[in-house]
Design a protein around this motif. Structure first.
Motif, mmCIF file in Angstrom:
data_model
loop_
_atom_site.group_PDB
_atom_site.id
_atom_site.type_symbol
_atom_site.label_atom_id
_atom_site.label_comp_id
_atom_site.label_asym_id
_atom_site.label_seq_id
_atom_site.Cartn_x
_atom_site.Cartn_y
_atom_site.Cartn_z
ATOM 1 N N LEU A 45 0.789 -1.239 0.056
ATOM 2 C CA LEU A 45 -0.032 -0.064 -0.013
ATOM 3 C C LEU A 45 1.078 1.192 -0.086
ATOM 4 O O LEU A 45 0.226 2.320 -0.098
ATOM 5 C CB LEU A 45 -0.832 0.070 1.331
ATOM 6 N N GLY A 46 2.165 1.066 0.173
ATOM 7 C CA GLY A 46 2.861 2.365 0.370
ATOM 8 C C GLY A 46 3.846 2.553 -0.838
ATOM 9 O O GLY A 46 4.238 1.754 -1.579
ATOM 10 N N ARG A 47 4.484 3.707 -0.634
ATOM 11 C CA ARG A 47 5.394 4.374 -1.814
ATOM 12 C C ARG A 47 6.202 5.234 -1.023
ATOM 13 O O ARG A 47 5.658 6.482 -0.781
ATOM 14 C CB ARG A 47 5.213 4.818 -3.099
ATOM 15 N N ASP A 48 7.503 5.027 -0.597
ATOM 16 C CA ASP A 48 8.384 5.927 0.369
ATOM 17 C C ASP A 48 7.623 6.428 1.459
ATOM 18 O O ASP A 48 7.652 7.561 1.911
ATOM 19 C CB ASP A 48 8.605 7.085 -0.623
ATOM 20 N N GLY A 49 6.774 5.451 2.042
ATOM 21 C CA GLY A 49 5.860 5.905 3.290
ATOM 22 C C GLY A 49 4.715 6.527 3.006
ATOM 23 O O GLY A 49 3.951 6.662 3.890
ATOM 24 N N LEU A 50 4.317 6.680 1.754
ATOM 25 C CA LEU A 50 3.091 7.380 1.565
ATOM 26 C C LEU A 50 2.072 6.236 1.235
ATOM 27 O O LEU A 50 2.230 5.458 0.208
ATOM 28 C CB LEU A 50 3.064 8.167 0.375
ATOM 29 N N MET A 51 0.985 6.316 2.145
ATOM 30 C CA MET A 51 0.149 5.054 2.144
ATOM 31 C C MET A 51 -1.056 5.329 1.725
ATOM 32 O O MET A 51 -1.872 6.177 2.208
ATOM 33 C CB MET A 51 0.160 4.510 3.558
ATOM 34 N N GLN A 52 -1.616 4.344 0.725
ATOM 35 C CA GLN A 52 -3.038 4.448 0.568
ATOM 36 C C GLN A 52 -4.048 3.297 1.584
ATOM 37 O O GLN A 52 -3.086 2.979 2.527
ATOM 38 C CB GLN A 52 -3.252 3.569 -1.041
ATOM 39 N N ARG A 53 -4.967 3.774 1.772
ATOM 40 C CA ARG A 53 -5.776 3.214 2.743
ATOM 41 C C ARG A 53 -5.953 1.737 2.554
ATOM 42 O O ARG A 53 -6.118 0.847 3.430
ATOM 43 C CB ARG A 53 -7.101 3.844 2.677
ATOM 44 N N TRP A 54 -6.187 1.408 1.303
ATOM 45 C CA TRP A 54 -6.486 -0.264 0.964
ATOM 46 C C TRP A 54 -6.043 -0.680 -0.327
ATOM 47 O O TRP A 54 -5.628 -0.088 -0.985
ATOM 48 C CB TRP A 54 -8.267 -0.323 1.312
#
Length: 595
Positions: free
Chosen positions: A500-509
Motif C-alpha cells: 500500500l505504500g511508496r516511500d512511506g506514502l500510504m494508500q488506505r486499502w
C-alpha cells in the motif's frame, strides 16, 4: 484557481478563513465553521473573495508570526516591498486558555510598505450563502455595509474605497512607513449592531492572545518539536471554543481526487477519531484541552441504550442531524463536483466509536476521580454495546457507502472498549459487569487472531474472510492488542508498507487505484514501526511525509501520488493529529533507548 497548498489558515476558534499566497481570501464561513460562507471562490468563481495585492508583477513569501495563527505575506515588487498581515480577531483581552471564547467574527487585514513605494489594489466581492446571494452594498456613517440573505458585513478602512454595484474596490499608493488597515465585521441579520472595533488595536491584541496560548503550551520538548508546535496551533484554530469540539477540517468538498466525486464536508467533530485527537491534545497542548474535548463528547452524546444510534460525528455545537445536500450552483474546486454541505456519514453504524470514547476515558483515568453519574452510565453503556454488537458488520472506519462488512478495525476497537472498561470498572462502578466484559474480550481476541489473519497472504487483512489489505489495521500494536514486535504484527507491517505504500506514502486499502495517499495512514505506520523497534525507518518516513506539508507547515487529508500535491480538505486535523502522535511515539522510543 490556486493549488490547495497555496492556502494559509486563519482561525479565531469559531470559524476559519483561507488566504491564498497572492493575498486573496477565498474561503470564510462566519460565525461558525459549518456556517454558510461569505467568501467561497475556493469552490467556484461565483463564490466571492477579498483580494489585496500590489499592482503589477511581484513575488511572495509568507510565514506565521511566531506562536500565532496570524499570517504575514511579503510582496516583492520592482518599486518596493509590501507587507500584508492577516488574522481573524480574537476576543479583546483574551489570553491563555480563554482565547476564542468571545471572538467577534472580524477579519483583519493590514498592509504596510517596508521599502520603496507600492501601488495597492483592493477588491471585495462578498457573496453570502455559498455564493447564492449577490448583496447590496452601501456607504454608511459606520462604514461600508454589505447585506444579503441572513448576513450583514460592515467594512471599515482608513483608506478611501469605492462601491461599484456589489463590489468594493480601491487603489492607493503607499510609501515606506505608510500603512492601511481593513476590518470586515460579520453579524447575522437578527444580531444587534455593534460598534466596529479598532483594527490596529485588535490585530495587536490578537497576536498577543495567540502568543499567550502558545506560551503556556511548551511542555513538549521532544522529537520534531517545531512541527508538533505548529500542529498544536492548527488544532487550537480548529477547536470550536464555545464547546471544545475539534473540527476535522476547515473546508468542505476539496476533492480526494481532483475532478472526481469524492468531495465531502468535514466541518464537524468526529467522535470516531476521539482517542487519537485527545492524545494529540494531551501531548502538544495540555490536559485542559483534552478534558474539554472529552467533556464535549460525553455531554453531546447524552444517554445511550441498546436501541440508540451511537453517532460517529457531531456538529460543533453537538448537533446530530448533519443531513447532506449538494450546491448545484458551484462548479467545485477545479471542476470537482458535487459540492456537498452536510455529511450523511452521521447516520452510519461504525463500531470503532465505542472504543474511541472509552480509550479517551482511559487516557484521562487519573483525572476522572469525580466522574459524574451520567458520564459513568454512558461509558458503561458503550462497553455493553461493544459486548453485544461486536459480531455485527458495520460501515468501517473509512466511511464507505457500499455496504457493511466485518471490518477488522471495528473488532479491534470493540476489544479496546471492553479492555478499557474492565480496567476502569472501579471508577465506573461496574465491578459486576467485569466477568461479562472479560468474556467478550476473549471472544473478540480469538476471532481476530483466527478470522482476521489470512494464511495465504501471511498478514492481518482489512475484514474477516478477505485478503484485501487495510492500513487501518496498523492500529493493532498502537492500541495494545498485540506487542509491536509480535511476529504477526511485523509480517502485517511488512506487507502493508510494501503493498500500500511508496516511500512511506500510504494508500488506505487494496485496489485504491488513483486515490491519493492518506497522510494519517503514513503516521500510523510511523507509530507502528517505532513500537516494532524500527526507529530509523520510522524517522525516515516521518520526515518524508512531513516534508510534504506546505510552506506554512499545513497538511491536507491526502497526497496525490501522481504529482505529490496536497489534496482533500484542508488543513486536515487528523493529519496533524497523526503527526503529533507519531512524533511522540518516536520520542518515547528514543527516550527509552537513551535511559
Amino acid at each position: 484557481m490556486a493549488k490547495i497548498s497555496d492556502y494559509a489558515l486563519l482561525g479565531d476558534c469559531h470559524s476559519a478563513a483561507l488566504v491564498s499566497s497572492d493575498g486573496s481570501v477565498d474561503w470564510w464561513c462566519p460565525p461558525r465553521f459549518d456556517a454558510p460562507s461569505v467568501f467561497a471562490q475556493l469552490l467556484g468563481a461565483t463564490g466571492g473573495f477579498w483580494s489585496i495585492r500590489p499592482l503589477g508583477r511581484y513575488t511572495t513569501s509568507r510565514h506565521y508570526l511566531d506562536g500565532t495563527m496570524v499570517l504575514r505575506t511579503e510582496f516583492q515588487t520592482q518599486s518596493g516591498v509590501l507587507r500584508l498581515t492577516d488574522a481573524l480577531s480574537l476576543g479583546a483581552g483574551e489570553r491563555g486558555h480563554r482565547i476564542g471564547y468571545t471572538s467577534p467574527h472580524v477579519l483583519l487585514r493590514q498592509v504596510e510598505v517596508v521599502a520603496g513605494v507600492v501601488e495597492v489594489a483592493v477588491e471585495i466581492a462578498a457573496r453570502p450563502e455559498y455564493g447564492l446571494v449577490s448583496p447590496m452594498v452601501a456607504e454608511t456613517p459606520m462604514g461600508i455595509e454589505i447585506s444579503g440573505g441572513a448576513d450583514r458585513l460592515v467594512l471599515t478602512a482608513d483608506r478611501d474605497l469605492a462601491v461599484d454595484g456589489s463590489l468594493v474596490t480601491g487603489q492607493f499608493t503607499l510609501a515606506a512607513g505608510d500603512s492601511a488597515v481593513f476590518s470586515l465585521h460579520h453579524r447575522r441579520a437578527a444580531d444587534p449592531l455593534t460598534v466596529p472595533l479598532d483594527g490596529r488595536a485588535a490585530l495587536r491584541d490578537t497576536i498577543a492572545g495567540w502568543q499567550s496560548w502558545d506560551g503556556i503550551h511548551q511542555d513538549y520538548q521532544g522529537a520534531y518539536r517545531e512541527a508538533v508546535r505548529r500542529s498544536a496551533l492548527v488544532l487550537q484554530s480548529l477547536t470550536y471554543q464555545p464547546t471544545g469540539a475539534v473540527i476535522a477540517a476547515a473546508t468542505t468538498s476539496l476533492p480526494e481526487d481532483v475532478g472526481g466525486e469524492a468531495n465531502w464536508d468535514y466541518r464537524f467533530g468526529w467522535l470516531r477519531d476521539g482517542s487519537f485527537t485527545l492524545k494529540a491534545l494531551w501531548v502538544a497542548a495540555c490536559p485542559d484541552e483534552a478534558h474539554r474535548f472529552f467533556d464535549w463528547m460525553a455531554a453531546s452524546l447524552g444517554s445511550v441504550d441498546a436501541e440508540d444510534h451511537v453517532p460517529i460525528m457531531l456538529g460543533a455545537g453537538g448537533e446530530r442531524d448533519l443531513t447532506e445536500h449538494t450546491l448545484e450552483h458551484l462548479d467545485g474546486y477545479q471542476g470537482s463536483r458535487p459540492v456537498r454541505i452536510g455529511n450523511d456519514a452521521w447516520q452510519q453504524k461504525q463500531l470503532d466509536v465505542l472504543g474511541e470514547i472509552l480509550e479517551c476515558a482511559w487516557v484521562l483515568r487519573d483525572e476522572l476521580t469525580d466522574l459524574s453519574p451520567a458520564a459513568a452510565d454512558l461509558l458503561r453503556s458503550l462497553a455493553d454495546r461493544a459486548a453485544a454488537t461486536w459480531r455485527e458488520p458495520d460501515a468501517g472506519v473509512w466511511e464507505g457507502r457500499e455496504g457493511h462488512r466485518h471490518y477488522l478495525t471495528a473488532k479491534l476497537m470493540c476489544w479496546v472498549a471492553l479492555d478499557r472498561a474492565v480496567k476502569l470498572a472501579g471508577t465506573l462502578g461496574a465491578q459486576a459487569q467485569v466477568p461479562h466484559w472479560s468474556q467478550a474480550m476473549k471472544e473478540i481476541h480469538a476471532a481476530i487472531l483466527t478470522d482476521g489473519w489470512s494464511t495465504s497472504a501471511g498478514t492481518f487483512t482489512g475484514a474477516f474472510g478477505s485478503d484485501h489489505l487495510d492500513a487501518g489495521v496498523l492500529i493493532m500494536s498502537i492500541i495494545g492488542f498485540l506487542p509491536g514486535d509480535d511476529s504477526r504484527v511485523l509480517a502485517t507491517l511488512d506487507t502493508i508498507r510494501r503493498e500500500l505504500g511508496r516511500d512511506g506514502l500510504m494508500q488506505r486499502w487494496t485496489g485504491a487505484g488513483s486515490e491519493g495517499a492518506f497522510i494519517v495512514c503514513s503516521y500510523l505506520l510511523v507509530q507502528a514501526l517505532a513500537l516494532a523497534g524500527e526507529i530509523d525507518e520510522a524517522k525516515q518516513i516521518f520526515e518524508n511525509v512531513t516534508d510534504r506539508a506546505n510552506d506554512l507547515g499545513l497538511l491536507s487529508e491526502e497526497i496525490d501520488l501522481r504529482d505529490e500535491s496536497l489534496i482533500g480538505n484542508f488543513p486536515q486535523a487528523l493529519s496533524h493529529i497523526g503527526l503529533i502522535n507519531a512524533a511522540w511515539a518516536i520520542d518515547q522510543v528514543e527516550s527509552g533507548a537513551k535511559s
